[in-house]
Design a protein around this motif. Sequence first.
Motif, PDB file in Angstrom:
ATOM      1  N   MET A   1      -0.918   8.644  -1.970  1.00  0.00           N
ATOM      2  CA  MET A   1       0.510   8.667  -2.251  1.00  0.00           C
ATOM      3  C   MET A   1       1.266   8.601  -0.927  1.00  0.00           C
ATOM      4  O   MET A   1       1.011   9.361  -0.016  1.00  0.00           O
ATOM      5  CB  MET A   1       0.849   9.940  -3.015  1.00  0.00           C
ATOM      6  CG  MET A   1       2.260  10.022  -3.458  1.00  0.00           C
ATOM      7  SD  MET A   1       2.395  11.409  -4.608  1.00  0.00           S
ATOM      8  CE  MET A   1       4.093  11.322  -4.903  1.00  0.00           C
ATOM      9  N   SER A   2       2.197   7.688  -0.806  1.00  0.00           N
ATOM     10  CA  SER A   2       2.930   7.536   0.441  1.00  0.00           C
ATOM     11  C   SER A   2       4.261   8.282   0.372  1.00  0.00           C
ATOM     12  O   SER A   2       4.845   8.457  -0.685  1.00  0.00           O
ATOM     13  CB  SER A   2       3.173   6.057   0.741  1.00  0.00           C
ATOM     14  OG  SER A   2       4.007   5.518  -0.258  1.00  0.00           O
ATOM     15  N   ARG A   3       4.718   8.662   1.537  1.00  0.00           N
ATOM     16  CA  ARG A   3       6.001   9.355   1.625  1.00  0.00           C
ATOM     17  C   ARG A   3       7.125   8.335   1.565  1.00  0.00           C
ATOM     18  O   ARG A   3       7.014   7.251   2.128  1.00  0.00           O
ATOM     19  CB  ARG A   3       6.082  10.132   2.934  1.00  0.00           C
ATOM     20  CG  ARG A   3       5.015  11.193   3.051  1.00  0.00           C
ATOM     21  CD  ARG A   3       5.092  12.006   4.329  1.00  0.00           C
ATOM     22  NE  ARG A   3       6.070  11.546   5.287  1.00  0.00           N
ATOM     23  CZ  ARG A   3       5.858  11.445   6.599  1.00  0.00           C
ATOM     24  NH1 ARG A   3       4.694  11.762   7.099  1.00  0.00           N
ATOM     25  NH2 ARG A   3       6.802  11.040   7.408  1.00  0.00           N
ATOM     26  N   PRO A   4       8.239   8.646   0.913  1.00  0.00           N
ATOM     27  CA  PRO A   4       9.342   7.693   0.813  1.00  0.00           C
ATOM     28  C   PRO A   4       9.983   7.382   2.167  1.00  0.00           C
ATOM     29  O   PRO A   4      10.532   6.310   2.362  1.00  0.00           O
ATOM     30  CB  PRO A   4      10.342   8.362  -0.115  1.00  0.00           C
ATOM     31  CG  PRO A   4       9.826   9.692  -0.444  1.00  0.00           C
ATOM     32  CD  PRO A   4       8.470   9.856   0.151  1.00  0.00           C
ATOM     33  N   ASP A   5       9.904   8.295   3.126  1.00  0.00           N
ATOM     34  CA  ASP A   5      10.524   8.068   4.430  1.00  0.00           C
ATOM     35  C   ASP A   5       9.547   7.482   5.458  1.00  0.00           C
ATOM     36  O   ASP A   5       9.923   7.228   6.595  1.00  0.00           O
ATOM     37  CB  ASP A   5      11.132   9.363   4.968  1.00  0.00           C
ATOM     38  CG  ASP A   5      10.085  10.461   5.162  1.00  0.00           C
ATOM     39  OD1 ASP A   5       8.988  10.346   4.580  1.00  0.00           O
ATOM     40  OD2 ASP A   5      10.381  11.427   5.886  1.00  0.00           O
ATOM     41  N   ALA A   6       8.290   7.225   5.035  1.00  0.00           N
ATOM     42  CA  ALA A   6       7.296   6.651   5.944  1.00  0.00           C
ATOM     43  C   ALA A   6       7.600   5.167   6.146  1.00  0.00           C
ATOM     44  O   ALA A   6       7.970   4.462   5.210  1.00  0.00           O
ATOM     45  CB  ALA A   6       5.895   6.816   5.377  1.00  0.00           C
ATOM     46  N   PRO A   7       7.468   4.663   7.389  1.00  0.00           N
ATOM     47  CA  PRO A   7       7.715   3.237   7.626  1.00  0.00           C
ATOM     48  C   PRO A   7       6.657   2.376   6.929  1.00  0.00           C
ATOM     49  O   PRO A   7       5.491   2.752   6.822  1.00  0.00           O
ATOM     50  CB  PRO A   7       7.627   3.091   9.141  1.00  0.00           C
ATOM     51  CG  PRO A   7       6.865   4.277   9.608  1.00  0.00           C
ATOM     52  CD  PRO A   7       7.093   5.367   8.601  1.00  0.00           C
ATOM     53  N   GLU A   8       7.084   1.243   6.438  1.00  0.00           N
ATOM     54  CA  GLU A   8       6.197   0.316   5.741  1.00  0.00           C
ATOM     55  C   GLU A   8       5.335  -0.425   6.764  1.00  0.00           C
ATOM     56  O   GLU A   8       5.864  -0.955   7.740  1.00  0.00           O
ATOM     57  CB  GLU A   8       7.052  -0.671   4.954  1.00  0.00           C
ATOM     58  CG  GLU A   8       6.287  -1.671   4.155  1.00  0.00           C
ATOM     59  CD  GLU A   8       7.213  -2.572   3.365  1.00  0.00           C
ATOM     60  OE1 GLU A   8       6.963  -2.752   2.175  1.00  0.00           O
ATOM     61  OE2 GLU A   8       8.178  -3.094   3.931  1.00  0.00           O
ATOM     62  N   PRO A   9       4.019  -0.478   6.569  1.00  0.00           N
ATOM     63  CA  PRO A   9       3.175  -1.238   7.495  1.00  0.00           C
ATOM     64  C   PRO A   9       3.570  -2.719   7.497  1.00  0.00           C
ATOM     65  O   PRO A   9       4.032  -3.253   6.493  1.00  0.00           O
ATOM     66  CB  PRO A   9       1.763  -1.067   6.942  1.00  0.00           C
ATOM     67  CG  PRO A   9       1.829   0.122   6.043  1.00  0.00           C
ATOM     68  CD  PRO A   9       3.236   0.185   5.536  1.00  0.00           C
ATOM     69  N   GLU A  10       3.395  -3.374   8.634  1.00  0.00           N
ATOM     70  CA  GLU A  10       3.784  -4.781   8.785  1.00  0.00           C
ATOM     71  C   GLU A  10       3.077  -5.676   7.782  1.00  0.00           C
ATOM     72  O   GLU A  10       3.690  -6.565   7.195  1.00  0.00           O
ATOM     73  CB  GLU A  10       3.501  -5.243  10.218  1.00  0.00           C
ATOM     74  CG  GLU A  10       3.942  -6.654  10.508  1.00  0.00           C
ATOM     75  CD  GLU A  10       5.448  -6.862  10.431  1.00  0.00           C
ATOM     76  OE1 GLU A  10       5.855  -8.020  10.234  1.00  0.00           O
ATOM     77  OE2 GLU A  10       6.209  -5.898  10.550  1.00  0.00           O
ATOM     78  N   TRP A  11       1.780  -5.457   7.556  1.00  0.00           N
ATOM     79  CA  TRP A  11       1.050  -6.320   6.622  1.00  0.00           C
ATOM     80  C   TRP A  11       1.556  -6.170   5.195  1.00  0.00           C
ATOM     81  O   TRP A  11       1.588  -7.129   4.438  1.00  0.00           O
ATOM     82  CB  TRP A  11      -0.455  -6.080   6.706  1.00  0.00           C
ATOM     83  CG  TRP A  11      -0.900  -4.750   6.145  1.00  0.00           C
ATOM     84  CD1 TRP A  11      -1.006  -3.573   6.812  1.00  0.00           C
ATOM     85  CD2 TRP A  11      -1.286  -4.493   4.793  1.00  0.00           C
ATOM     86  NE1 TRP A  11      -1.434  -2.588   5.955  1.00  0.00           N
ATOM     87  CE2 TRP A  11      -1.621  -3.121   4.712  1.00  0.00           C
ATOM     88  CE3 TRP A  11      -1.386  -5.267   3.653  1.00  0.00           C
ATOM     89  CZ2 TRP A  11      -2.036  -2.517   3.532  1.00  0.00           C
ATOM     90  CZ3 TRP A  11      -1.811  -4.664   2.471  1.00  0.00           C
ATOM     91  CH2 TRP A  11      -2.124  -3.303   2.426  1.00  0.00           C
ATOM     92  N   VAL A  12       2.015  -4.972   4.825  1.00  0.00           N
ATOM     93  CA  VAL A  12       2.560  -4.747   3.490  1.00  0.00           C
ATOM     94  C   VAL A  12       3.903  -5.466   3.366  1.00  0.00           C
ATOM     95  O   VAL A  12       4.179  -6.108   2.352  1.00  0.00           O
ATOM     96  CB  VAL A  12       2.724  -3.236   3.205  1.00  0.00           C
ATOM     97  CG1 VAL A  12       3.453  -2.996   1.897  1.00  0.00           C
ATOM     98  CG2 VAL A  12       1.371  -2.556   3.206  1.00  0.00           C
ATOM     99  N   ARG A  13       4.723  -5.384   4.406  1.00  0.00           N
ATOM    100  CA  ARG A  13       6.019  -6.049   4.395  1.00  0.00           C
ATOM    101  C   ARG A  13       5.854  -7.569   4.279  1.00  0.00           C
ATOM    102  O   ARG A  13       6.520  -8.221   3.487  1.00  0.00           O
ATOM    103  CB  ARG A  13       6.801  -5.709   5.665  1.00  0.00           C
ATOM    104  CG  ARG A  13       8.215  -6.269   5.676  1.00  0.00           C
ATOM    105  CD  ARG A  13       8.954  -5.930   6.953  1.00  0.00           C
ATOM    106  NE  ARG A  13       8.602  -6.773   8.065  1.00  0.00           N
ATOM    107  CZ  ARG A  13       9.016  -8.043   8.210  1.00  0.00           C
ATOM    108  NH1 ARG A  13       9.758  -8.612   7.315  1.00  0.00           N
ATOM    109  NH2 ARG A  13       8.670  -8.730   9.267  1.00  0.00           N
ATOM    110  N   ARG A  14       4.915  -8.132   5.076  1.00  0.00           N
ATOM    111  CA  ARG A  14       4.671  -9.575   5.026  1.00  0.00           C
ATOM    112  C   ARG A  14       4.172 -10.018   3.650  1.00  0.00           C
ATOM    113  O   ARG A  14       4.581 -11.042   3.129  1.00  0.00           O
ATOM    114  CB  ARG A  14       3.665  -9.988   6.095  1.00  0.00           C
ATOM    115  CG  ARG A  14       4.231  -9.950   7.485  1.00  0.00           C
ATOM    116  CD  ARG A  14       3.160 -10.409   8.470  1.00  0.00           C
ATOM    117  NE  ARG A  14       3.600 -10.304   9.819  1.00  0.00           N
ATOM    118  CZ  ARG A  14       4.180 -11.301  10.496  1.00  0.00           C
ATOM    119  NH1 ARG A  14       4.355 -12.461   9.917  1.00  0.00           N
ATOM    120  NH2 ARG A  14       4.568 -11.131  11.730  1.00  0.00           N
TER     121      ARG A  14
END
Length: 57
Positions: A1-14
């Motif tokens: 489970m990820s935190r809502p304020d955690a930055p999104e990894p670059e590969w996930v964003r791409r």
Amino acid sequence: MSRPDAPEPEWVRRKRLAAVFGDVLPDTTNDERDPDEAASEVGSDAWLRAQVPPHHG
């Protein structure tokens, strides 16, 4: 489970952006390509000019 304020990894964003917009940028730039190869592309102006009917000049 990820935190809502955690930055999104670059590969996930791409991956997310590619799913929405597709791959819009080529893998190579114009200066990396063979000039003869670029002239033979289907999307070139020469191909479009060849498709103009004779009565359109």
